[in-house]
Scaffold this motif. Structure first.
Motif, PDB file in Angstrom:
ATOM      1  N   LEU A  23       1.167   4.228  -2.630  1.00 49.95           N
ATOM      2  CA  LEU A  23       1.487   5.467  -2.669  1.00 49.95           C
ATOM      3  C   LEU A  23       2.427   6.401  -3.018  1.00 49.95           C
ATOM      4  CD1 LEU A  23      -1.530   6.921  -1.196  1.00 49.95           C
ATOM      5  CD2 LEU A  23      -0.492   7.774   0.976  1.00 49.95           C
TER       6      LEU A  23
ATOM      7  N   ASP B  38      -0.931   8.428   3.958  1.00 51.23           N
ATOM      8  CA  ASP B  38      -0.835   7.274   4.274  1.00 51.23           C
ATOM      9  C   ASP B  38      -1.662   6.959   5.778  1.00 51.23           C
ATOM     10  OD1 ASP B  38       0.059   4.836   4.618  1.00 51.23           O
ATOM     11  OD2 ASP B  38       2.022   5.369   3.811  1.00 51.23           O
ATOM     12  N   GLU B  39      -2.116   6.408   6.691  1.00 52.89           N
ATOM     13  CA  GLU B  39      -2.484   6.360   7.879  1.00 52.89           C
ATOM     14  C   GLU B  39      -3.487   7.212   8.346  1.00 52.89           C
ATOM     15  OE1 GLU B  39      -3.565   3.613   9.283  1.00 52.89           O
ATOM     16  OE2 GLU B  39      -2.515   1.361   7.891  1.00 52.89           O
TER      17      GLU B  39
ATOM     18  N   LYS C 252       0.978  -1.382  -0.308  1.00 49.70           N
ATOM     19  CA  LYS C 252       0.170  -0.291   0.144  1.00 49.70           C
ATOM     20  C   LYS C 252       0.666   1.136   0.291  1.00 49.70           C
ATOM     21  CE  LYS C 252      -2.340  -0.762   3.933  1.00 49.70           C
ATOM     22  NZ  LYS C 252      -0.958  -2.558   4.254  1.00 49.70           N
ATOM     23  N   SER C 253       1.600   1.159   0.623  1.00 48.85           N
ATOM     24  CA  SER C 253       2.888   2.268   1.020  1.00 48.85           C
ATOM     25  C   SER C 253       3.194   2.646   0.118  1.00 48.85           C
ATOM     26  CB  SER C 253       3.515   2.227   2.265  1.00 48.85           C
ATOM     27  OG  SER C 253       2.585   2.494   3.451  1.00 48.85           O
TER      28      SER C 253
ATOM     29  N   VAL D 295      -4.619   5.419   1.925  1.00 52.31           N
ATOM     30  CA  VAL D 295      -4.705   4.644   2.732  1.00 52.31           C
ATOM     31  C   VAL D 295      -4.761   3.909   3.929  1.00 52.31           C
ATOM     32  CG1 VAL D 295      -2.495   2.671   3.184  1.00 52.31           C
ATOM     33  CG2 VAL D 295      -2.280   4.081   0.801  1.00 52.31           C
TER      34      VAL D 295
END
Ligand SMILES: Nc1ncnc2c1ncn2[C@@H]1O[C@H](COP(=O)(O)OP(=O)(O)OP(=O)(O)O)[C@@H](O)[C@H]1O
Ligand SMILES: [Mg+2]
Length: 256
Positions: free
Chosen positions: A49, A167-168, A45-46, A199
């Motif tokens: 991104l 991201d989170e 995921k990261s 994400v």
């Protein structure tokens, strides 16, 4: 209009043992969409991104942002592109602790030489939208985590970017502050038609998006759309997460 078009994207990390973190990803995001990216830890995921953020480069495949290819840009052009067209929100907020809320929010504008008058107007607008007008003069170490994340959202949108990448963003927030942050992101998305790619591990946060794309082992696994019922969408998200395995065992008791 397509704001993001990813085709056949693969990423192999070098090192002693090469590792394929992403394989043949195709993903298109339309202007104004709010898209969630979910998947087990280590699924890529990261990595995905970071490539959209132009922080990292794909091994093969293409990424077009707003019809332009960041990979073809020269260093300076890329830096400007990133600063003007993209906004970033991180798990750890990434704010400068000794500066005030206001000073943090205007950072992207100071770099671009925007006039003080224009900056003041934009800060007032964005602070009002995010409900942080009263804390603008406080320093980051004097505010709560939830307020810090709303400050970070304000900083990410102050320059009207084409796309916000998160991201989170709720990773360090309790459930109440998470909901507040997600309501703000949803509001920005709806009111300004800012495209967002987020994400998250958090199914509640994901339920605020319009579409969730699931990644497993570096490939696309599934995608689901929200429709008009967030509660039902949350349940669908939980169902896909349990199919995916990983860290989703005891989620059914979460209250939305
Ligand atoms: N710089 C790097 N060098 C080598 N391998 C890397 C690097 N960055 C990530 N990886 C590997 O690529 C895979 C995907 O990592 P990534 O950080 O994208 O996962 P993620 O889905 O964001 O996970 P998490 O949910 O834990 O944040 C992992 O196996 C990771 O170990
Ligand atoms: Mg990650």
């Amino acid at each position: 209009m397509e704001i993001l078009k990813i085709k056949n994207l693969s990423k192999v990390y070098g090192g002693k043992v090469a590792y394929k973190a992403l394989a043949d990803i195709d993903l298109t995001i339309e202007e104004g969409e709010f898209v969630g990216i979910m998947g087990p830890s280590g699924s890529g995921k990261s990595t995905l991104l970071n490539m959209v953020a132009t922080i990292d480069q794909p091994t093969s495949g293409s990424i077009m942002v707003d019809g332009k290819d960041p990979l073809r840009m020269k260093h300076n052009e890329l830096a400007l592109f990133r600063r003007r067209q993209l906004g970033f929100i991180f798990q750890d907020f990434n704010l400068l602790p000794t500066l005030t809320v206001e000073e943090n929010i205007v950072l992207p504008l100071t770099l671009d030489g925007v006039s003080v008058k224009e900056m003041d107007k934009r800060v007032a607008d964005v602070a009002e939208k995010l409900g942080i007008t009263a804390i603008l003069k406080k320093r980051i170490y004097e505010i709560s985590g939830g307020q810090a994340q709303r400050t970070a959202i304000a900083r990410a949108i102050i320059h009207n970017p084409k796309m916000v990448l998160a991201d989170e963003p709720t990773g360090n927030l309790d459930s109440k502050a998470s909901k507040a942050a997600m309501e703000m992101m949803e509001k920005v998305n709806k009111e300004d038609q800012t495209t967002m790619m987020m994400v998250t591990h958090d199914p509640i946060a994901a339920s605020y998006t319009e579409r969730v794309v699931f990644i497993k082992d570096g490939t696309l696994f599934n995608e689901i759309h929200r429709g008009d019922n967030r509660q039902a969408f949350f349940q669908k998200i939980i169902d896909v997460l349990s199919l995916l395995g990983g860290d989703s065992n005891d989620l059914s008791s979460i209250r939305v």
